[in-house]
Motif scaffolding. Structure first.
Motif, PDB file in Angstrom:
ATOM      1  N   UNK A   1       0.805  -1.218   0.000  1.00 34.46           N
ATOM      2  CA  UNK A   1       0.000   0.000   0.000  1.00 34.46           C
ATOM      3  C   UNK A   1       0.844   1.277   0.000  1.00 34.46           C
ATOM      4  N   UNK A   2       0.129   2.395  -0.096  1.00 33.60           N
ATOM      5  CA  UNK A   2       0.764   3.708  -0.036  1.00 33.60           C
ATOM      6  C   UNK A   2       0.948   4.172   1.394  1.00 33.60           C
ATOM      7  N   UNK A   3       1.416   5.411   1.532  1.00 30.29           N
ATOM      8  CA  UNK A   3       1.629   5.993   2.852  1.00 30.29           C
ATOM      9  C   UNK A   3       2.347   7.314   2.732  1.00 30.29           C
TER      10      UNK A   3
ATOM     11  N   UNK B   1       1.609   3.571  -5.211  1.00 29.26           N
ATOM     12  CA  UNK B   1       2.247   4.798  -4.748  1.00 29.26           C
ATOM     13  C   UNK B   1       3.529   4.472  -3.969  1.00 29.26           C
ATOM     14  N   UNK B   2       3.535   4.617  -2.646  1.00 31.34           N
ATOM     15  CA  UNK B   2       4.708   4.218  -1.860  1.00 31.34           C
ATOM     16  C   UNK B   2       5.071   2.771  -2.141  1.00 31.34           C
ATOM     17  N   UNK B   3       4.066   1.916  -2.293  1.00 28.29           N
ATOM     18  CA  UNK B   3       4.323   0.506  -2.592  1.00 28.29           C
ATOM     19  C   UNK B   3       5.074   0.323  -3.893  1.00 28.29           C
ATOM     20  N   UNK B   4       4.696   1.069  -4.926  1.00 32.15           N
ATOM     21  CA  UNK B   4       5.409   1.013  -6.195  1.00 32.15           C
ATOM     22  C   UNK B   4       6.830   1.526  -6.068  1.00 32.15           C
ATOM     23  N   UNK B   5       6.992   2.554  -5.238  1.00 30.58           N
ATOM     24  CA  UNK B   5       8.330   3.106  -5.009  1.00 30.58           C
ATOM     25  C   UNK B   5       9.226   2.107  -4.281  1.00 30.58           C
ATOM     26  N   UNK B   6       8.672   1.396  -3.316  1.00 27.08           N
ATOM     27  CA  UNK B   6       9.448   0.377  -2.604  1.00 27.08           C
ATOM     28  C   UNK B   6       9.882  -0.732  -3.549  1.00 27.08           C
ATOM     29  N   UNK B   7       8.985  -1.151  -4.435  1.00 25.59           N
ATOM     30  CA  UNK B   7       9.352  -2.171  -5.423  1.00 25.59           C
ATOM     31  C   UNK B   7      10.470  -1.653  -6.318  1.00 25.59           C
TER      32      UNK B   7
ATOM     33  N   UNK C   1       7.234  12.117  -4.017  1.00 27.71           N
ATOM     34  CA  UNK C   1       8.333  11.329  -4.582  1.00 27.71           C
ATOM     35  C   UNK C   1       7.821  10.488  -5.747  1.00 27.71           C
ATOM     36  N   UNK C   2       8.751   9.886  -6.461  1.00 28.03           N
ATOM     37  CA  UNK C   2       8.376   8.981  -7.535  1.00 28.03           C
ATOM     38  C   UNK C   2       9.551   8.068  -7.867  1.00 28.03           C
ATOM     39  N   UNK C   3       9.265   6.980  -8.600  1.00 30.67           N
ATOM     40  CA  UNK C   3      10.341   6.115  -9.092  1.00 30.67           C
ATOM     41  C   UNK C   3      10.890   6.762 -10.365  1.00 30.67           C
ATOM     42  N   UNK C   4      11.884   7.633 -10.178  1.00 34.37           N
ATOM     43  CA  UNK C   4      12.408   8.481 -11.252  1.00 34.37           C
ATOM     44  C   UNK C   4      13.316   7.715 -12.210  1.00 34.37           C
ATOM     45  N   UNK C   5      13.935   6.641 -11.729  1.00 36.92           N
ATOM     46  CA  UNK C   5      14.793   5.799 -12.573  1.00 36.92           C
ATOM     47  C   UNK C   5      14.353   4.349 -12.389  1.00 36.92           C
ATOM     48  N   UNK C   6      14.139   3.666 -13.514  1.00 36.45           N
ATOM     49  CA  UNK C   6      13.777   2.247 -13.473  1.00 36.45           C
ATOM     50  C   UNK C   6      14.877   1.423 -14.124  1.00 36.45           C
ATOM     51  N   UNK C   7      15.122   0.201 -13.642  1.00 35.12           N
ATOM     52  CA  UNK C   7      16.132  -0.649 -14.283  1.00 35.12           C
ATOM     53  C   UNK C   7      15.672  -1.045 -15.686  1.00 35.12           C
ATOM     54  N   UNK C   8      16.605  -1.497 -16.510  1.00 30.75           N
ATOM     55  CA  UNK C   8      16.306  -1.809 -17.909  1.00 30.75           C
ATOM     56  C   UNK C   8      15.224  -2.866 -18.058  1.00 30.75           C
ATOM     57  N   UNK C   9      15.155  -3.816 -17.125  1.00 35.19           N
ATOM     58  CA  UNK C   9      14.183  -4.890 -17.261  1.00 35.19           C
ATOM     59  C   UNK C   9      12.822  -4.552 -16.651  1.00 35.19           C
ATOM     60  N   UNK C  10      12.611  -3.292 -16.284  1.00 36.26           N
ATOM     61  CA  UNK C  10      11.290  -2.818 -15.866  1.00 36.26           C
ATOM     62  C   UNK C  10      10.738  -1.941 -16.981  1.00 36.26           C
TER      63      UNK C  10
ATOM     64  N   UNK D   1       2.396   1.058  -9.464  1.00 37.75           N
ATOM     65  CA  UNK D   1       1.547   2.171  -9.887  1.00 37.75           C
ATOM     66  C   UNK D   1       1.846   3.389  -9.021  1.00 37.75           C
ATOM     67  N   UNK D   2       2.072   4.531  -9.659  1.00 43.33           N
ATOM     68  CA  UNK D   2       2.238   5.760  -8.888  1.00 43.33           C
ATOM     69  C   UNK D   2       0.881   6.309  -8.447  1.00 43.33           C
TER      70      UNK D   2
END
Length: 251
Positions: free
Chosen positions: A65-67, A101-107, A155-164, A187-188
């Motif tokens: 979840x988010x937070x 949101x936060x959950x996507x960022x943690x992943x 915040x956001x996942x500003x950089x993703x690895x190549x396999x994402x 999901x953001x």
């Protein structure tokens, strides 16, 4: 924890959905409604209550979840460190994982991406652009090209690895959603939020709503029951199609 039970011939095995919750006022909303209506086993870890995390063999799907906290605030929220290890282990175990949101960022963080402050806060109802590639898949084919979704993040996942694979963006935030290894989804934005959750967000996090280009008022957030209903319908369709693919082992 509930054990997976074998059921009578001709019926499906129970699917066990576990969710990680970071604050009392952000629960999985319409995801819980969908899971209950489909007879799935639901368990949870309330990290803010120092709950114990389950064993990997005790669940099939994981929802993170988010937070209001950030992924790097381990000094203030020590359980974040254990949660990241747990998510990494769940990915390695091949679980279906949905991060919101936060959950996507943690992943994103545990798979080698970077989470940083977005150029602007995004709070309210805004359109996102889904990629043509992802809209050509059965899992996302029902989405319009630019769905209006609920956002609440700094915040956001500003950089993703190549396999994402990034599958959505908008003018406020470059990475709005991604897929990793076919069965991990970040999901953001929030498709799961009910009106009660949005009211609780306004009540508990209203100080974040400083007027800006992508920050709407509390009145605007609460003025669109039709958006809430549509977002929840999209989440239900996504989960139903995801479950079908999961049971057919095509993920």
């Amino acid at each position: 924890m509930n054990r997976l039970k074998l059921v009578m011939k001709g019926q499906k095995k129970e699917m066990r959905l576990h969710y990680l919750q970071h604050v009392p006022f952000e629960n999985p909303g319409s995801i819980l409604i969908w899971a209950r209506e489909n007879g799935h086993v639901i368990t949870h870890t309330q990290l803010y209550e120092q709950d114990t995390l389950p064993k990997q063999q005790d669940f099939d799907w994981l929802v993170v979840m988010g937070g209001p906290m950030n992924i790097y605030e381990e000094e203030n929220y020590p359980w974040l460190a254990d949660e990241k290890v747990f998510i990494r282990e769940a990915i390695a175990a091949g679980k279906v994982i949905i991060g919101l949101c936060l959950g996507g960022q943690l992943i994103a963080d545990v798979i080698g991406g970077k989470v940083t402050q977005n150029p602007c806060k995004e709070i309210g109802w805004f359109p996102v652009r889904l990629s043509e590639k992802v809209r050509s898949t059965s899992l996302f084919a029902f989405f319009p090209e630019q769905p209006v979704v609920f956002e609440w993040h700094g915040d956001t996942f500003s950089v993703l690895p190549e396999d994402a694979e990034c599958i959505a963006e908008n003018d406020a935030c470059k990475h709005q959603a991604f897929i990793y290894k076919k069965r991990v989804f970040g999901f953001q934005f929030h498709l799961e939020n009910t009106s009660a959750i949005i009211k609780d967000l306004v009540e508990n996090c209203g100080e974040e709503m400083i007027p800006d280009a992508y920050v709407q008022t509390s009145e605007e957030l609460l003025a669109h029951p039709e958006y809430i209903e549509q977002n929840n319908q999209w989440m239900e369709l996504f989960l139903t199609r995801l479950e079908k693919m999961y049971r057919e082992d095509v993920l």
